[in-house]
Design a protein around this motif. Structure first.
Motif, PDB file in Angstrom:
ATOM      1  N   THR A  47     -10.061  -1.986   1.642  1.00 56.49           N
ATOM      2  CA  THR A  47      -8.851  -1.512   2.306  1.00 56.49           C
ATOM      3  C   THR A  47      -8.087  -2.712   2.835  1.00 56.49           C
ATOM      4  OG1 THR A  47      -9.980   0.507   3.014  1.00 56.49           O
ATOM      5  CG2 THR A  47      -7.898  -0.016   4.097  1.00 56.49           C
ATOM      6  N   ALA A  48      -6.777  -2.747   2.612  1.00 57.61           N
ATOM      7  CA  ALA A  48      -5.935  -3.829   3.106  1.00 57.61           C
ATOM      8  C   ALA A  48      -5.234  -3.400   4.382  1.00 57.61           C
ATOM      9  CB  ALA A  48      -4.899  -4.224   2.051  1.00 57.61           C
ATOM     10  N   GLY A  49      -5.243  -4.297   5.380  1.00 67.49           N
ATOM     11  CA  GLY A  49      -4.453  -4.113   6.575  1.00 67.49           C
ATOM     12  C   GLY A  49      -5.151  -3.312   7.650  1.00 67.49           C
ATOM     13  N   PRO A  50      -4.416  -3.128   8.758  1.00 68.47           N
ATOM     14  CA  PRO A  50      -3.037  -3.590   8.975  1.00 68.47           C
ATOM     15  C   PRO A  50      -2.958  -5.091   9.241  1.00 68.47           C
ATOM     16  CG  PRO A  50      -3.872  -2.567  10.956  1.00 68.47           C
ATOM     17  CD  PRO A  50      -4.937  -2.382   9.911  1.00 68.47           C
ATOM     18  N   GLY A  51      -1.757  -5.640   9.063  1.00 62.36           N
ATOM     19  CA  GLY A  51      -1.572  -7.061   9.295  1.00 62.36           C
ATOM     20  C   GLY A  51      -2.236  -7.922   8.245  1.00 62.36           C
TER      21      GLY A  51
ATOM     22  N   ILE B 100     -12.079  -9.472   6.377  1.00 66.47           N
ATOM     23  CA  ILE B 100     -11.466 -10.756   6.033  1.00 66.47           C
ATOM     24  C   ILE B 100     -10.199 -10.915   6.854  1.00 66.47           C
ATOM     25  CG2 ILE B 100     -10.379 -12.124   4.214  1.00 66.47           C
ATOM     26  CD1 ILE B 100     -12.109 -10.690   2.194  1.00 66.47           C
ATOM     27  N   ARG B 101     -10.026 -12.081   7.470  1.00 65.46           N
ATOM     28  CA  ARG B 101      -8.801 -12.394   8.201  1.00 65.46           C
ATOM     29  C   ARG B 101      -8.092 -13.552   7.508  1.00 65.46           C
ATOM     30  NH1 ARG B 101      -8.906  -9.765  13.092  1.00 65.46           N
ATOM     31  NH2 ARG B 101     -10.956  -9.139  13.894  1.00 65.46           N
ATOM     32  N   LEU B 102      -6.808 -13.389   7.235  1.00 61.19           N
ATOM     33  CA  LEU B 102      -6.021 -14.447   6.612  1.00 61.19           C
ATOM     34  C   LEU B 102      -5.467 -15.359   7.702  1.00 61.19           C
ATOM     35  CD1 LEU B 102      -6.106 -12.169   4.401  1.00 61.19           C
ATOM     36  CD2 LEU B 102      -3.930 -13.078   3.602  1.00 61.19           C
TER      37      LEU B 102
ATOM     38  N   LEU C  65       1.556  -3.197  12.587  1.00 57.77           N
ATOM     39  CA  LEU C  65       1.782  -4.288  11.648  1.00 57.77           C
ATOM     40  C   LEU C  65       1.690  -3.801  10.216  1.00 57.77           C
ATOM     41  CD1 LEU C  65      -0.270  -7.134  13.364  1.00 57.77           C
ATOM     42  CD2 LEU C  65       2.206  -6.848  13.348  1.00 57.77           C
ATOM     43  N   ALA C  66       2.660  -4.200   9.388  1.00 60.56           N
ATOM     44  CA  ALA C  66       2.618  -3.857   7.970  1.00 60.56           C
ATOM     45  C   ALA C  66       1.596  -4.749   7.273  1.00 60.56           C
ATOM     46  CB  ALA C  66       3.999  -4.043   7.340  1.00 60.56           C
ATOM     47  N   VAL C  67       1.114  -4.285   6.129  1.00 62.87           N
ATOM     48  CA  VAL C  67       0.120  -5.043   5.372  1.00 62.87           C
ATOM     49  C   VAL C  67       0.774  -6.284   4.779  1.00 62.87           C
ATOM     50  CG1 VAL C  67      -1.462  -4.997   3.418  1.00 62.87           C
ATOM     51  CG2 VAL C  67      -1.192  -2.967   4.850  1.00 62.87           C
ATOM     52  N   ASP C  68       0.142  -7.440   4.967  1.00 63.83           N
ATOM     53  CA  ASP C  68       0.636  -8.677   4.379  1.00 63.83           C
ATOM     54  C   ASP C  68       0.521  -8.594   2.857  1.00 63.83           C
ATOM     55  OD1 ASP C  68      -0.040 -11.583   3.285  1.00 63.83           O
ATOM     56  OD2 ASP C  68       1.097 -11.824   5.133  1.00 63.83           O
TER      57      ASP C  68
ATOM     58  N   LEU D 106     -10.522  -5.156   4.688  1.00 65.71           N
ATOM     59  CA  LEU D 106     -11.834  -4.586   4.975  1.00 65.71           C
ATOM     60  C   LEU D 106     -12.498  -4.214   3.661  1.00 65.71           C
ATOM     61  CD1 LEU D 106     -10.742  -2.165   7.866  1.00 65.71           C
ATOM     62  CD2 LEU D 106     -11.463  -4.547   8.064  1.00 65.71           C
ATOM     63  N   PHE D 107     -13.787  -4.575   3.512  1.00 69.76           N
ATOM     64  CA  PHE D 107     -14.481  -4.181   2.296  1.00 69.76           C
ATOM     65  C   PHE D 107     -15.959  -3.952   2.585  1.00 69.76           C
ATOM     66  CE2 PHE D 107     -15.219  -8.741   2.290  1.00 69.76           C
ATOM     67  CZ  PHE D 107     -16.495  -8.883   1.763  1.00 69.76           C
ATOM     68  N   THR D 108     -16.577  -3.170   1.705  1.00 67.93           N
ATOM     69  CA  THR D 108     -18.000  -2.867   1.797  1.00 67.93           C
ATOM     70  C   THR D 108     -18.647  -3.219   0.477  1.00 67.93           C
ATOM     71  OG1 THR D 108     -17.536  -1.031   3.292  1.00 67.93           O
ATOM     72  CG2 THR D 108     -19.722  -1.082   2.279  1.00 67.93           C
ATOM     73  N   THR D 109     -19.761  -3.935   0.523  1.00 68.14           N
ATOM     74  CA  THR D 109     -20.462  -4.312  -0.692  1.00 68.14           C
ATOM     75  C   THR D 109     -21.222  -3.114  -1.251  1.00 68.14           C
ATOM     76  OG1 THR D 109     -22.499  -4.966   0.429  1.00 68.14           O
ATOM     77  CG2 THR D 109     -20.748  -6.629   0.247  1.00 68.14           C
TER      78      THR D 109
END
Length: 263
Positions: A33-37, A52-54, A10-13, A41-44
């Motif tokens: 980091t964005a994706g896939p789909g 995060i899911r859209l 899946l390409a990054v939205d 993903l992030f780290t504090t």
């Protein structure tokens, strides 16, 4: 979401990538980091990782909003400062500045609960200042030097967010490091202008108007007036019967700059 034919995944939205860009500018986020789909993903900075899911959801209003709710915009700006760790708007916030007519005797007040990193709590109250709204005018255009510096800093921030790996967010860098990166970005911008890859930051003369390309592929020309400043734009349309060969223009000394894609 789209399938990436080359990678087989899946390409990054596009909106996921935009959310990732927003997170990269936060002083509270270490890596993003964005994706896939449709995932981000992030780290504090504290070392906790999140995904995060859209997910599609129902609209908040009958028509799409064209500007953010003021309290949410202010809260987001406050949290973009490393000295604050909480900025929570009140619930059931009215959408402003669209006001009912006639105006109510008491204008709606909105609030934000804020906590500083040192542990101090505040409740910020926002209310419309109609005296300012009635006389507000747009600020005059920024001087050329400020415009050039702003573009260089924008490029430097984008480069840093794209290339940093687990390093500090831009806002947390030392001022001298930000100044050095911005100076280098300014040099690259000047080189890009000379190569015809980007348009100049300032107009060659007072008779020139800026050409703007929106995210829908529509081309606009900025119209300056004495009372409206640079707030007016006109759409540019094709005149296919007047089409000429690009090489003919270049042979006549015209220099064409690619500013984007239209449709």
């Amino acid at each position: 979401m789209d399938q990436d034919p080359q990678a087989g995944q899946l390409a990054v939205d596009p909106d996921a990538e935009r959310i990732a860009d927003a997170l990269r500018s936060s002083p509270h986020i270490a890596t993003t980091t964005a994706g896939p789909g449709d995932t981000v993903l992030f780290t504090t900075t504290g070392g906790t990782a999140y995904r995060i899911r859209l997910n599609s959801t129902s609209p908040l209003t009958d028509a799409p909003m064209t500007e953010p709710i003021p309290t949410e915009a202010v809260a987001a700006a406050i949290l973009n400062h490393p000295a604050f760790v909480v900025a929570l708007p009140d619930e059931d916030v009215p959408v402003l500045p669209r006001l009912p007519e006639p105006l109510p005797e008491s204008l709606p007040v909105q609030g934000i609960t804020v906590q500083s990193r040192e542990g101090f709590f505040y409740h910020l109250t926002l209310e419309l200042d109609l005296t300012q709204a009635a006389t507000a005018r747009r600020e005059p255009p920024a001087p050329a030097a400020d415009t050039i510096h702003a573009r260089a800093e924008q490029l430097a921030v984008a480069y840093w967010n794209r290339t940093r790996t687990g390093q500090a967010a831009w806002i947390r860098l030392k001022p001298e490091i930000r100044a050095e990166l911005t100076e280098k970005a300014g040099t690259w911008l000047q080189a890009a202008e000379q190569a015809g890859l980007v348009p100049p930051a300032t107009a060659p003369s007072s008779e020139h108007a800026a050409v703007l390309l929106d995210d829908q592929g529509t081309v606009w020309a900025q119209v300056s007036t004495s009372d409206q400043g640079d707030d007016l734009v006109l759409p540019l349309v094709y005149a296919r019967e007047e089409a000429v060969h690009r090489h003919d223009l270049e042979d006549q000394g015209h220099r064409l700059t690619h500013i984007g894609w239209t449709r």
